[in-house]
Design a protein around this motif. Structure first.
Motif, PDB file in Angstrom:
ATOM      1  N   ILE A   9      64.674 -55.407  51.775  1.00 35.51           N
ATOM      2  CA  ILE A   9      64.661 -53.939  51.718  1.00 35.51           C
ATOM      3  C   ILE A   9      63.420 -53.421  52.454  1.00 35.51           C
ATOM      4  N   ILE A  10      63.620 -52.406  53.268  1.00 36.72           N
ATOM      5  CA  ILE A  10      62.538 -51.860  54.088  1.00 36.72           C
ATOM      6  C   ILE A  10      62.066 -50.526  53.484  1.00 36.72           C
ATOM      7  N   GLU A  11      60.773 -50.392  53.376  1.00 34.63           N
ATOM      8  CA  GLU A  11      60.192 -49.137  52.888  1.00 34.63           C
ATOM      9  C   GLU A  11      60.165 -48.112  54.023  1.00 34.63           C
ATOM     10  N   PHE A  12      60.263 -46.854  53.659  1.00 32.23           N
ATOM     11  CA  PHE A  12      60.217 -45.787  54.662  1.00 32.23           C
ATOM     12  C   PHE A  12      58.912 -45.841  55.464  1.00 32.23           C
ATOM     13  N   SER A  13      57.828 -46.196  54.792  1.00 33.92           N
ATOM     14  CA  SER A  13      56.522 -46.273  55.462  1.00 33.92           C
ATOM     15  C   SER A  13      56.493 -47.343  56.563  1.00 33.92           C
ATOM     16  N   ASP A  14      57.347 -48.355  56.445  1.00 35.61           N
ATOM     17  CA  ASP A  14      57.453 -49.349  57.524  1.00 35.61           C
ATOM     18  C   ASP A  14      58.346 -48.845  58.659  1.00 35.61           C
ATOM     19  N   TRP A  15      59.402 -48.167  58.275  1.00 38.85           N
ATOM     20  CA  TRP A  15      60.327 -47.609  59.267  1.00 38.85           C
ATOM     21  C   TRP A  15      59.609 -46.684  60.249  1.00 38.85           C
ATOM     22  N   ILE A  16      58.725 -45.809  59.725  1.00 41.72           N
ATOM     23  CA  ILE A  16      58.122 -44.803  60.611  1.00 41.72           C
ATOM     24  C   ILE A  16      57.079 -45.389  61.566  1.00 41.72           C
TER      25      ILE A  16
ATOM     26  N   ALA B 298      73.209 -44.442  72.325  1.00 39.38           N
ATOM     27  CA  ALA B 298      72.854 -43.233  73.070  1.00 39.38           C
ATOM     28  C   ALA B 298      72.883 -42.056  72.113  1.00 39.38           C
ATOM     29  N   PRO B 299      72.209 -40.958  72.465  1.00 38.81           N
ATOM     30  CA  PRO B 299      72.433 -39.733  71.696  1.00 38.81           C
ATOM     31  C   PRO B 299      73.865 -39.271  71.948  1.00 38.81           C
ATOM     32  N   GLU B 300      74.539 -38.730  70.936  1.00 34.20           N
ATOM     33  CA  GLU B 300      75.969 -38.456  71.126  1.00 34.20           C
ATOM     34  C   GLU B 300      76.217 -37.196  71.951  1.00 34.20           C
ATOM     35  N   THR B 301      75.213 -36.342  72.064  1.00 36.81           N
ATOM     36  CA  THR B 301      75.244 -35.296  73.091  1.00 36.81           C
ATOM     37  C   THR B 301      73.863 -35.266  73.741  1.00 36.81           C
ATOM     38  N   GLU B 302      73.731 -34.503  74.832  1.00 36.57           N
ATOM     39  CA  GLU B 302      72.499 -34.591  75.608  1.00 36.57           C
ATOM     40  C   GLU B 302      71.297 -34.013  74.854  1.00 36.57           C
ATOM     41  N   ILE B 303      70.186 -34.695  74.968  1.00 34.40           N
ATOM     42  CA  ILE B 303      68.906 -34.218  74.444  1.00 34.40           C
ATOM     43  C   ILE B 303      67.834 -34.805  75.352  1.00 34.40           C
ATOM     44  N   GLU B 304      66.702 -34.125  75.499  1.00 31.07           N
ATOM     45  CA  GLU B 304      65.754 -34.503  76.538  1.00 31.07           C
ATOM     46  C   GLU B 304      65.130 -35.877  76.301  1.00 31.07           C
ATOM     47  N   PRO B 305      64.910 -36.635  77.405  1.00 36.73           N
ATOM     48  CA  PRO B 305      64.196 -37.910  77.316  1.00 36.73           C
ATOM     49  C   PRO B 305      62.860 -37.731  76.601  1.00 36.73           C
ATOM     50  N   GLY B 306      62.506 -38.665  75.763  1.00 40.34           N
ATOM     51  CA  GLY B 306      61.276 -38.581  74.982  1.00 40.34           C
ATOM     52  C   GLY B 306      61.518 -38.091  73.561  1.00 40.34           C
ATOM     53  N   SER B 307      62.699 -37.527  73.316  1.00 32.71           N
ATOM     54  CA  SER B 307      63.019 -37.081  71.955  1.00 32.71           C
ATOM     55  C   SER B 307      62.933 -38.267  71.006  1.00 32.71           C
ATOM     56  N   ARG B 308      62.340 -38.050  69.864  1.00 28.85           N
ATOM     57  CA  ARG B 308      62.099 -39.143  68.930  1.00 28.85           C
ATOM     58  C   ARG B 308      63.273 -39.348  67.976  1.00 28.85           C
ATOM     59  N   VAL B 309      63.539 -40.599  67.679  1.00 23.67           N
ATOM     60  CA  VAL B 309      64.589 -40.949  66.713  1.00 23.67           C
ATOM     61  C   VAL B 309      63.948 -41.100  65.337  1.00 23.67           C
ATOM     62  N   SER B 310      64.594 -40.495  64.352  1.00 23.98           N
ATOM     63  CA  SER B 310      64.125 -40.669  62.979  1.00 23.98           C
ATOM     64  C   SER B 310      65.319 -40.629  62.038  1.00 23.98           C
TER      65      SER B 310
END
Lengths: 113, 113
Positions: free
Chosen positions: B5-12, B101-113
């Motif tokens: 199990i992964i803690e949120f603090s590790d995910w970020i 991929a993002p399912e619709t367009e969003i600018e390069p550099g956008s962060r995944v969370s």
């Protein structure tokens, strides 16, 4: 470990899977959250709570492919236990939030690496 | 920590970004690898080495949006230093490998969370 750098051995502890959204429900008293049931190739769908309501209509999410972080520690939101997290990209001002998905179809449960 | 199990603090700690593939090159002596330059919203593109050659033609990758794990420890493959990893889903027998991929367009550099 170098500051801010992740080792491959830590990366592979994360279980990220392709999912398919089976159902979407509003949650009483929650403006931003949906309760989602998602097929991730397991016997039963996973129940997740996700803050997608400001960004997606329920009809847009139906049957959509997505990416689920499956082994995140479960947490309870508005009384519902969420078993994982949907991955989405957001731009700097958080005005745009876009789900991640496989760019072409692949079966639910497929692992991300 | 509970096993698996992964803690949120590790995910970020993971930095996952939307990228756009700018160029794709073969690598001498490598059957499975491409050298890719990817815009992830930084001043210069990132150079990555990715095992996509059995699954994608170069023309299919040109200008494609993708997801880059940017703070993975760099590693050198065939003499080229790879600064990150492209995320892809694969089915059980690894016959199919599909980029995320993002399912619709969003600018390069956008962060995944």
């Amino acid at each position: 470990m170098e500051e801010g750098i992740i080792e491959f051995s830590d990366w592979i502890k994360l279980d990220l899977r392709v999912g398919k959204i089976l159902s979407i429900e509003d949650i009483d008293g929650a403006d931003k959250l949906y309760k989602l049931d998602i097929d991730i190739g397991e016997e039963s769908p996973r129940t997740l709570v996700a803050g997608l309501k400001p960004y997606y209509e329920k009809t847009e999410l139906q049957d959509k492919y997505c990416i689920v972080f499956t082994n995140l520690k479960p947490r309870t939101m508005k009384g519902i236990e969420s078993h994982g997290m949907l991955l989405a990209a957001s731009n700097n001002d958080k005005k745009k939030v876009v789900l991640l998905a496989p760019e072409t179809e692949i079966e639910p449960g497929s692992r991300v690496s």
